[in-house]
Design a protein around this motif. Structure first.
Motif, mmCIF file in Angstrom:
data_model
loop_
_atom_site.group_PDB
_atom_site.id
_atom_site.type_symbol
_atom_site.label_atom_id
_atom_site.label_comp_id
_atom_site.label_asym_id
_atom_site.label_seq_id
_atom_site.Cartn_x
_atom_site.Cartn_y
_atom_site.Cartn_z
ATOM 1 N N VAL A 1 -31.452 -42.869 -6.672
ATOM 2 C CA VAL A 1 -32.606 -43.741 -6.917
ATOM 3 C C VAL A 1 -32.233 -45.200 -6.659
ATOM 4 C CG1 VAL A 1 -34.212 -44.581 -8.670
ATOM 5 C CG2 VAL A 1 -33.657 -42.136 -8.556
ATOM 6 N N ALA A 2 -31.018 -45.607 -7.110
ATOM 7 C CA ALA A 2 -30.595 -47.000 -6.946
ATOM 8 C C ALA A 2 -30.378 -47.358 -5.475
ATOM 9 C CB ALA A 2 -29.317 -47.254 -7.737
ATOM 10 N N CYS A 3 -29.688 -46.477 -4.740
ATOM 11 C CA CYS A 3 -29.343 -46.787 -3.345
ATOM 12 C C CYS A 3 -30.544 -46.649 -2.416
ATOM 13 C CB CYS A 3 -28.204 -45.886 -2.871
ATOM 14 S SG CYS A 3 -26.619 -46.193 -3.679
ATOM 15 N N TRP A 4 -31.125 -45.447 -2.406
ATOM 16 C CA TRP A 4 -32.211 -45.185 -1.469
ATOM 17 C C TRP A 4 -33.570 -45.585 -2.028
ATOM 18 C CZ3 TRP A 4 -31.406 -44.148 3.480
ATOM 19 C CH2 TRP A 4 -30.120 -43.751 3.842
ATOM 20 N N GLY A 5 -33.677 -45.617 -3.352
ATOM 21 C CA GLY A 5 -34.937 -46.034 -3.930
ATOM 22 C C GLY A 5 -35.080 -47.540 -3.983
ATOM 23 N N VAL A 6 -34.095 -48.224 -4.603
ATOM 24 C CA VAL A 6 -34.214 -49.656 -4.863
ATOM 25 C C VAL A 6 -33.780 -50.499 -3.661
ATOM 26 C CG1 VAL A 6 -33.493 -51.564 -6.337
ATOM 27 C CG2 VAL A 6 -33.946 -49.309 -7.338
ATOM 28 N N LEU A 7 -32.496 -50.385 -3.265
ATOM 29 C CA LEU A 7 -31.972 -51.263 -2.216
ATOM 30 C C LEU A 7 -32.689 -51.050 -0.878
ATOM 31 C CD1 LEU A 7 -28.116 -51.193 -2.950
ATOM 32 C CD2 LEU A 7 -29.757 -53.014 -3.442
ATOM 33 N N ILE A 8 -32.763 -49.814 -0.456
ATOM 34 C CA ILE A 8 -33.392 -49.551 0.835
ATOM 35 C C ILE A 8 -34.912 -49.723 0.739
ATOM 36 C CG2 ILE A 8 -33.816 -47.758 2.569
ATOM 37 C CD1 ILE A 8 -30.962 -46.846 2.175
ATOM 38 N N GLY B 1 -39.778 -68.374 7.693
ATOM 39 C CA GLY B 1 -39.559 -67.873 9.040
ATOM 40 C C GLY B 1 -39.252 -66.384 9.034
ATOM 41 N N VAL B 2 -39.487 -65.730 10.159
ATOM 42 C CA VAL B 2 -39.289 -64.296 10.262
ATOM 43 C C VAL B 2 -37.817 -63.930 10.281
ATOM 44 C CG1 VAL B 2 -39.708 -62.282 11.732
ATOM 45 C CG2 VAL B 2 -41.493 -64.004 11.449
ATOM 46 N N ARG B 3 -37.020 -64.677 11.019
ATOM 47 C CA ARG B 3 -35.625 -64.309 11.231
ATOM 48 C C ARG B 3 -34.804 -64.209 9.946
ATOM 49 N NH1 ARG B 3 -32.385 -67.678 15.604
ATOM 50 N NH2 ARG B 3 -32.990 -69.357 14.193
ATOM 51 N N PRO B 4 -34.797 -65.211 9.050
ATOM 52 C CA PRO B 4 -33.982 -65.081 7.835
ATOM 53 C C PRO B 4 -34.433 -63.946 6.917
ATOM 54 C CG PRO B 4 -35.346 -67.056 7.736
ATOM 55 C CD PRO B 4 -35.441 -66.545 9.135
ATOM 56 N N VAL B 5 -35.737 -63.715 6.823
ATOM 57 C CA VAL B 5 -36.222 -62.640 5.963
ATOM 58 C C VAL B 5 -35.788 -61.282 6.504
ATOM 59 C CG1 VAL B 5 -38.277 -61.514 5.024
ATOM 60 C CG2 VAL B 5 -38.188 -64.007 5.167
ATOM 61 N N LEU B 6 -35.883 -61.095 7.812
ATOM 62 C CA LEU B 6 -35.452 -59.829 8.400
ATOM 63 C C LEU B 6 -33.954 -59.626 8.285
ATOM 64 C CD1 LEU B 6 -38.333 -59.478 9.446
ATOM 65 C CD2 LEU B 6 -37.374 -58.769 11.637
ATOM 66 N N THR B 7 -33.194 -60.705 8.383
ATOM 67 C CA THR B 7 -31.742 -60.600 8.269
ATOM 68 C C THR B 7 -31.335 -60.147 6.871
ATOM 69 O OG1 THR B 7 -31.458 -62.354 9.918
ATOM 70 C CG2 THR B 7 -29.566 -61.849 8.522
ATOM 71 N N VAL B 8 -31.946 -60.733 5.843
ATOM 72 C CA VAL B 8 -31.660 -60.310 4.466
ATOM 73 C C VAL B 8 -32.083 -58.862 4.257
ATOM 74 C CG1 VAL B 8 -32.285 -60.681 2.048
ATOM 75 C CG2 VAL B 8 -31.801 -62.638 3.520
ATOM 76 N N ALA B 9 -33.235 -58.510 4.799
ATOM 77 C CA ALA B 9 -33.742 -57.141 4.647
ATOM 78 C C ALA B 9 -32.767 -56.129 5.240
ATOM 79 C CB ALA B 9 -35.109 -57.015 5.310
ATOM 80 N N LEU B 10 -32.289 -56.402 6.423
ATOM 81 C CA LEU B 10 -31.350 -55.480 7.066
ATOM 82 C C LEU B 10 -30.023 -55.425 6.313
ATOM 83 C CD1 LEU B 10 -32.233 -56.426 10.719
ATOM 84 C CD2 LEU B 10 -32.581 -54.195 9.678
ATOM 85 N N GLY B 11 -29.651 -56.542 5.661
ATOM 86 C CA GLY B 11 -28.459 -56.531 4.824
ATOM 87 C C GLY B 11 -28.614 -55.614 3.618
ATOM 88 N N LEU B 12 -29.795 -55.608 3.003
ATOM 89 C CA LEU B 12 -30.049 -54.712 1.878
ATOM 90 C C LEU B 12 -30.006 -53.248 2.312
ATOM 91 C CD1 LEU B 12 -32.998 -56.591 0.110
ATOM 92 C CD2 LEU B 12 -30.681 -56.276 -0.785
#
Length: 387
Positions: free
Chosen positions: A124-131, A95-106
């Protein structure tokens, strides 16, 4: 065309395999989903753009080179692109909702941790990997999913139009009247999308041209326009304002491009877009100065309108050739876009450190736009388009 066999996934209230029925999404709900999708994409784009805006301040504060900041953006863009096809498949399965919620959490975690960074690897870790991972889930593959699943007509327009709380409250996996088949394996579906696309020559034409699109937008201008303007004596605040103006104008340009895509051959639109972009990049070094001259504003207006205008016709061509599989296939086309952006973000920073200016980077990008125009014009026309 009905929604018959358009999507596969898990119904929100029933996990048993069922048969998909033909229906049309309620217009009010569909447009609400499109509006929330737009907000999510807008938020993701804002976070991804921050290192480009802060390149000069980071350089002066920490002594990081243009290449170091460009590397962080390169990692971000690579993960953003590679994540897209898997995110589209996961949306199909869970579903779209759980994937978007996790994405916004990252995205939230990456931005929160960045206030503590003191070294280049932490950037690199913060803005490269997580975001990069978080925003990769909220990409153009997501747009293709929403447009394909929720709209029978006006898909080009909604593609042109299209944060945690709105996603949680409003977002749904599918229209309430749409009944779905049993869920598929998300990662297997993503990989099968690549296999399906790789067998068709048009996939490589679209992926190649979209890689150049990424090089000439997010990778080059999005990351390096502000330091390039600063090299010509323009104040950072003024350059940031001009870049923000591009961001505002790209909304209008993409909506208009979506409207045109419903009426004009997408191949022709893409050819015109890339030719115009190449000409503007050729002229850019001569347009930069300490002040925003009228000629500079001409570039800003054109580039803003052209920035994401390539997306609706590219999605339309994917839909023409790959039908119901187009969201996942387009996820891989978009991955090529971000790989191209990553190459340009790193290479342009390296060229700037090596030569002391961005002129060669702009000239190379202009030549690549000509290549993209040729690739798009080489796509064979589909006799009957699905709308």
């Amino acid at each position: 065309m009905s929604f018959l066999t358009m999507a596969h996934g898990r119904a929100s209230d029933d996990s048993d395999p069922v048969t998909l029925t033909a229906t049309t999404a309620p217009s009010r709900t569909a447009w609400t989903v499109a509006a929330v999708s737009f907000l999510a994409i807008l938020a993701a784009a804002g976070f991804r753009a921050v290192p480009g805006v802060l390149m000069d301040p980071l350089h002066h504060e920490f002594g990081w080179s243009h290449a170091t900041v460009g590397l962080a953006m390169s990692v971000n863009m690579t993960l953003f692109g590679v994540t897209a096809p898997f995110a589209a498949a996961l949306m199909d399965k869970f579903g779209v909702r759980p994937v978007l919620t996790v994405a916004l959490g990252l995205i939230t975690a990456g931005s929160a941790l960045s206030v503590r960074m003191t070294t280049g690897w932490q950037l690199v870790a913060c803005w490269g990997v997580l975001i990069g991972l978080g925003t990769g889930c909220i990409s153009m593959g997501f747009v293709a999913t929403v447009a394909t699943r929720w709209f029978d007509e006006r898909r080009g327009l909604v593609t042109g139009l299209t944060v945690v709380a709105p996603v949680l409250v409003v977002m749904r996996h599918h229209p309430p009247t749409q009944v779905l088949t049993a869920p598929t394996d998300g990662f297997r579906s993503a990989l099968s999308g690549l296999v399906i696309g790789a067998r068709v020559p048009v996939f490589w034409l679209l992926a190649g041209s979209f890689a150049i699109c990424g090089m000439t937008t997010n990778g080059l201008i999005g990351t390096h326009f502000i330091p390039a303007a600063h090299d010509h004596g323009m104040p950072t605040t003024l350059a940031a304002g001009l870049l923000a103006t591009i961001g505002v104008l790209d909304v209008a340009g993409t909506v208009f491009s979506g409207w045109l895509t419903d009426r004009v051959d997408p191949r022709l639109l893409l050819t015109v877009y890339y030719v115009g972009r190449g000409i503007s990049l050729t002229l850019l070094p001569s347009l930069l100065s300490p002040h925003a001259n009228p000629s500079t504003w001409v570039f800003i207006v054109f580039y803003g309108l052209d920035w994401v205008a390539t997306v609706p016709p590219t999605i339309a061509l994917c839909r023409d050739y790959f039908g119901d599989r187009s969201p996942v296939v387009f996820g891989w086309v978009f991955a090529a876009h971000q790989v191209g952006a990553a190459v340009a973000a790193a290479a342009a920073g390296w060229l700037r450190d090596l030569q002391g200016s961005y002129d060669l980077a702009f000239q190379l990008a202009a030549g690549l736009c000509a290549v993209a125009a040729i690739l798009c014009f080489s796509v064979r026309k589909v006799q009957v388009r699905t709308v």
